[in-house]
Write a protein that holds these residues in place. Structure first.
Motif, PDB file in Angstrom:
ATOM      1  N   GLU A 165       7.243  -5.390  19.972  1.00 47.64           N
ATOM      2  CA  GLU A 165       6.579  -5.393  18.823  1.00 47.64           C
ATOM      3  C   GLU A 165       6.980  -6.653  17.996  1.00 47.64           C
ATOM      4  OE1 GLU A 165       6.553  -1.247  20.156  1.00 47.64           O
ATOM      5  OE2 GLU A 165       7.776  -2.764  19.998  1.00 47.64           O
ATOM      6  N   ASP A 166       8.075  -7.059  17.826  1.00 51.63           N
ATOM      7  CA  ASP A 166       8.892  -8.049  17.400  1.00 51.63           C
ATOM      8  C   ASP A 166       8.190  -9.385  17.880  1.00 51.63           C
ATOM      9  OD1 ASP A 166      10.290  -6.381  15.591  1.00 51.63           O
ATOM     10  OD2 ASP A 166      11.924  -6.330  17.187  1.00 51.63           O
ATOM     11  N   PHE A 197       4.519  -9.767  16.724  1.00 50.17           N
ATOM     12  CA  PHE A 197       4.628 -10.100  15.501  1.00 50.17           C
ATOM     13  C   PHE A 197       4.823 -11.602  15.179  1.00 50.17           C
ATOM     14  CE2 PHE A 197       6.309 -11.318  11.178  1.00 50.17           C
ATOM     15  CZ  PHE A 197       5.588 -10.727  10.339  1.00 50.17           C
ATOM     16  N   ARG A 221       1.343 -10.239   5.693  1.00 52.99           N
ATOM     17  CA  ARG A 221       1.743  -9.516   6.776  1.00 52.99           C
ATOM     18  C   ARG A 221       2.940  -8.703   6.869  1.00 52.99           C
ATOM     19  NH1 ARG A 221      -0.073 -13.751  11.819  1.00 52.99           N
ATOM     20  NH2 ARG A 221      -2.177 -14.341  10.890  1.00 52.99           N
ATOM     21  N   LEU A 222       3.950  -9.254   6.198  1.00 55.28           N
ATOM     22  CA  LEU A 222       5.033  -8.459   5.998  1.00 55.28           C
ATOM     23  C   LEU A 222       4.883  -7.310   5.131  1.00 55.28           C
ATOM     24  CD1 LEU A 222       7.795 -11.149   5.772  1.00 55.28           C
ATOM     25  CD2 LEU A 222       7.589  -9.669   7.457  1.00 55.28           C
ATOM     26  N   ALA A 248       2.356  -5.648   4.493  1.00 60.51           N
ATOM     27  CA  ALA A 248       1.451  -4.572   5.076  1.00 60.51           C
ATOM     28  C   ALA A 248       2.340  -3.707   6.048  1.00 60.51           C
ATOM     29  CB  ALA A 248       0.363  -5.010   5.450  1.00 60.51           C
ATOM     30  N   ASN A 249       3.431  -4.336   6.522  1.00 60.16           N
ATOM     31  CA  ASN A 249       4.139  -3.566   7.571  1.00 60.16           C
ATOM     32  C   ASN A 249       5.744  -3.372   7.214  1.00 60.16           C
ATOM     33  OD1 ASN A 249       2.598  -3.775  10.280  1.00 60.16           O
ATOM     34  ND2 ASN A 249       2.263  -5.941   9.409  1.00 60.16           N
ATOM     35  N   SER A 250       5.939  -3.428   5.932  1.00 59.82           N
ATOM     36  CA  SER A 250       7.317  -3.149   5.419  1.00 59.82           C
ATOM     37  C   SER A 250       7.071  -1.876   4.139  1.00 59.82           C
ATOM     38  CB  SER A 250       7.781  -4.281   4.907  1.00 59.82           C
ATOM     39  OG  SER A 250       7.868  -5.373   5.968  1.00 59.82           O
ATOM     40  N   LYS A 251       8.221  -1.575   3.739  1.00 58.91           N
ATOM     41  CA  LYS A 251       8.527  -1.075   2.604  1.00 58.91           C
ATOM     42  C   LYS A 251       8.974  -1.853   1.798  1.00 58.91           C
ATOM     43  CE  LYS A 251       9.816   3.305   0.616  1.00 58.91           C
ATOM     44  NZ  LYS A 251      10.451   4.906   0.893  1.00 58.91           N
ATOM     45  N   ARG A 294      11.677  -3.636   7.048  1.00 59.93           N
ATOM     46  CA  ARG A 294      10.713  -3.252   8.138  1.00 59.93           C
ATOM     47  C   ARG A 294      11.309  -2.508   9.718  1.00 59.93           C
ATOM     48  NH1 ARG A 294      11.686  -8.506   8.469  1.00 59.93           N
ATOM     49  NH2 ARG A 294      11.631  -9.398  10.323  1.00 59.93           N
ATOM     50  N   ARG A 295      10.814  -2.099  10.430  1.00 53.04           N
ATOM     51  CA  ARG A 295      11.216  -1.871  11.738  1.00 53.04           C
ATOM     52  C   ARG A 295      11.561  -3.211  12.358  1.00 53.04           C
ATOM     53  NH1 ARG A 295      10.423   2.185  15.309  1.00 53.04           N
ATOM     54  NH2 ARG A 295      12.105   1.035  16.365  1.00 53.04           N
ATOM     55  N   HIS A 341      16.193  -0.857  11.304  1.00 58.45           N
ATOM     56  CA  HIS A 341      15.480  -1.654  10.463  1.00 58.45           C
ATOM     57  C   HIS A 341      16.290  -2.915   9.864  1.00 58.45           C
ATOM     58  CE1 HIS A 341      13.167   2.039  10.462  1.00 58.45           C
ATOM     59  NE2 HIS A 341      12.304   1.551   9.466  1.00 58.45           N
TER      60      HIS A 341
END
Length: 300
Positions: free
Chosen positions: A43-44, A47, A184-185, A187-190, A207-208, A213
């Motif tokens: 997944e990394d 991205f 983009r980050l 949308a995929n991060s806290k 993020r993961r 994380h």
């Protein structure tokens, strides 16, 4: 470079050619990074491929022997990352060949990268200049001590509508516009933002990534603000693997990371080609934002 870089070379009697990284099986890229003990998941890699561009060295029987990526932020600046060479490619001195192709693609831009110890000599031979160390801090996070919010500040979760303010703050710290990446980050991060007088003055994203994380980027004007936006992530991930890459060697922020169970695991070196990437030490204004944690070693 003195001339066009050759499109192929022989490694262990097999012809190895340069291919676009998007044409390569992502599982093979994942296997490549695993072969050098890099933590990137499939997944990394995906991205990074969606955001950047790159090349891979592929031999005639389909093995991936190396990769290099670049991430252009505007017409003037790009970062180089994911320069991975298998032990077989390293043994044949092909790192410079692979980097030659990458540099051909970003000719005319100022460049920045974060070099591992093993790759530093290669980048120096290509004209890159050392600027600052990056401390890879990671481990099983422990519950951090309570911290008081800085005067006049409040902290809340980041929202999609915060993108404009976050991107503006990041541009001041990073030196280039990373709005697309940050979108983009986000949308995929806290995310966590620090607000003072109705204005966002610090932020962090988590993020993961890899084994658990990663916290980054973190942008703030001072250590106290940076700690305030990292603290909630450290609480949330206490007992789990957590990573943060920073150029802060000492001081309150670095001490806070140690108290969170994130000791220095490794050190890489920020390097540049062309115009210097980082601000000259001592010339940064007292209240100007700076980058306390990188997005990643590839993206800066």
């Amino acid at each position: 470079m003195s001339g066009p870089t050759s499109e192929s070379r022989f490694v262990d009697s097999f012809e190895t050619r340069i291919s676009d990284i998007d044409s390569v099986d992502i599982d093979k890229l994942h296997a490549l990074s695993m072969s050098v003990a890099w933590p990137h998941r499939r997944e990394d890699w995906q991205f990074l491929r969606e955001f950047g561009q790159g090349i891979a060295a592929v031999d005639e029987i389909g093995r991936i022997l190396g990769s290099a990526m670049w991430f252009p932020y505007d017409g003037r600046f790009a970062t180089i990352g994911m320069v991975v060479t298998s032990p077989r490619l390293q043994a044949n001195g092909a790192g410079q060949w692979l980097m030659g192709h990458a540099l051909d693609q970003v000719a005319g831009r100022n460049l920045g990268l974060n070099a591992t110890r093993a790759a530093r000599r290669l980048y120096l031979s290509l004209g890159f200049v050392q600027e600052a160390p990056v401390f890879q801090c990671q481990g099983e996070a422990i519950l951090p001590p309570d911290v008081e919010l800085p005067p006049g500040a409040e902290v809340r979760g980041a929202e999609a509508d915060d993108l404009e303010a976050i991107a503006t703050l990041d541009r001041l710290a990073f030196g280039a516009d990373r709005r697309l990446l940050l979108s983009r980050l986000l949308a995929n991060s806290k995310g966590v933002v620090l607000i003072r007088a109705g204005r966002i003055e610090a932020f962090s994203l988590c993020r993961r990534f890899g084994r658990g994380h990663v916290i980054g980027p973190v942008v703030a004007g001072n250590d106290a603000d940076a700690i305030a936006v990292v603290h909630p992530h450290a609480i949330e991930h206490a007992g789990a693997f957590l990573r943060l890459d920073t150029r802060e060697k000492g001081g309150t922020f670095a001490d806070f990371l140690s108290r969170c169970g994130l000791p220095i695991f490794d050190i890489v070196t920020t390097m540049s080609l062309g115009y210097p990437w980082l601000p000259v030490p001592g010339r940064r204004g007292t209240h100007e934002p700076k980058t306390y944690a990188l997005v990643s070693q590839a993206l800066g």
